[in-house]
Scaffold this active site. Structure first.
Site, PDB file in Angstrom:
ATOM      1  CB  VAL A 104     -22.068   8.723 -10.638  1.00 17.86           C
ATOM      2  CG1 VAL A 104     -22.977   9.668 -11.414  1.00 17.86           C
ATOM      3  CG2 VAL A 104     -20.658   9.311 -10.538  1.00 17.86           C
ATOM      4  N   PRO A 105     -24.904   8.319  -8.342  1.00 15.25           N
ATOM      5  CG  PRO A 105     -26.001   9.580  -6.717  1.00 15.25           C
ATOM      6  CD  PRO A 105     -24.726   9.504  -7.502  1.00 15.25           C
ATOM      7  CB  CYS A 106     -27.687   6.504 -12.476  1.00 14.44           C
ATOM      8  SG  CYS A 106     -26.974   4.860 -12.315  1.00 14.44           S
ATOM      9  CG  HIS A 107     -29.470   4.381  -6.849  1.00 10.78           C
ATOM     10  ND1 HIS A 107     -28.111   4.641  -6.792  1.00 10.78           N
ATOM     11  CD2 HIS A 107     -29.965   4.709  -5.625  1.00 10.78           C
ATOM     12  CE1 HIS A 107     -27.805   5.093  -5.584  1.00 10.78           C
ATOM     13  NE2 HIS A 107     -28.917   5.142  -4.859  1.00 10.78           N
TER      14      HIS A 107
END
Length: 164
Positions: free
Chosen positions: A133-136
């Protein structure tokens, strides 16, 4: 029983914790499994044992690191939270494409609550399954990096990796 595995990456050690059915429950750029488990909702927490490889999950991470930026898209994740907005925001976060980061404001809008910029930022901060889950891929409104649980050097590496 859950299993965990740590692999070396150019951004540092990366550990994933998977459920018995292979869904990722925790992941991050650390070798500290106990710290990762603190991020998991109590309903999903439990005992985990080490594994040298997590099968499809480890293979997807390797493909991502080798340049297949869509390799993580279909990896199952299992997250829980107390609120409907956060659960929805995590789902929306998975739709942010590599190489096309968005601002917290745009992320809030994509999640259906344009005025909820702080809630959108909280969804990033409380994400227990980094990378999958690409919070970056969410940045401050002015385009600067903002924060990242695993360090701004890791966030910078990930964003650069996804630009190429």
């Amino acid at each position: 029983m859950m299993r965990h595995s740590t692999m070396d990456t150019p951004a540092g050690p990366f550990t994933a914790v998977v459920s018995g059915d292979g869904a990722v429950r925790a992941a991050g750029f650390t070798a500290d499994v106990a710290a990762l488990m603190l991020l998991v909702h109590p309903d999903l927490a439990g005992e985990t044992r080490p594994a040298t490889d997590l099968g499809a999950v480890s293979a997807a991470v390797r493909r991502y690191l080798d340049g297949d930026l869509a390799a993580l898209d279909d990896v199952a994740v299992e997250q829980r939270t107390g609120g409907a907005f956060m659960a929805h925001a995590w789902q929306v976060m998975r739709e942010i494409k590599p190489g096309a980061p968005v601002t917290y404001a745009l992320f809030a809008e994509l999640a259906g609550r344009p005025a909820a910029v702080r809630a959108a930022a909280a969804a990033c901060a409380r994400n227990p399954v980094a990378l999958f889950v690409p919070c970056h891929r969410v940045l401050r409104t002015d385009g600067t990096l903002g924060g990242y649980r695993w360090g701004l050097d890791v966030k910078t590496w990930l964003l650069e990796h996804e630009r190429h």
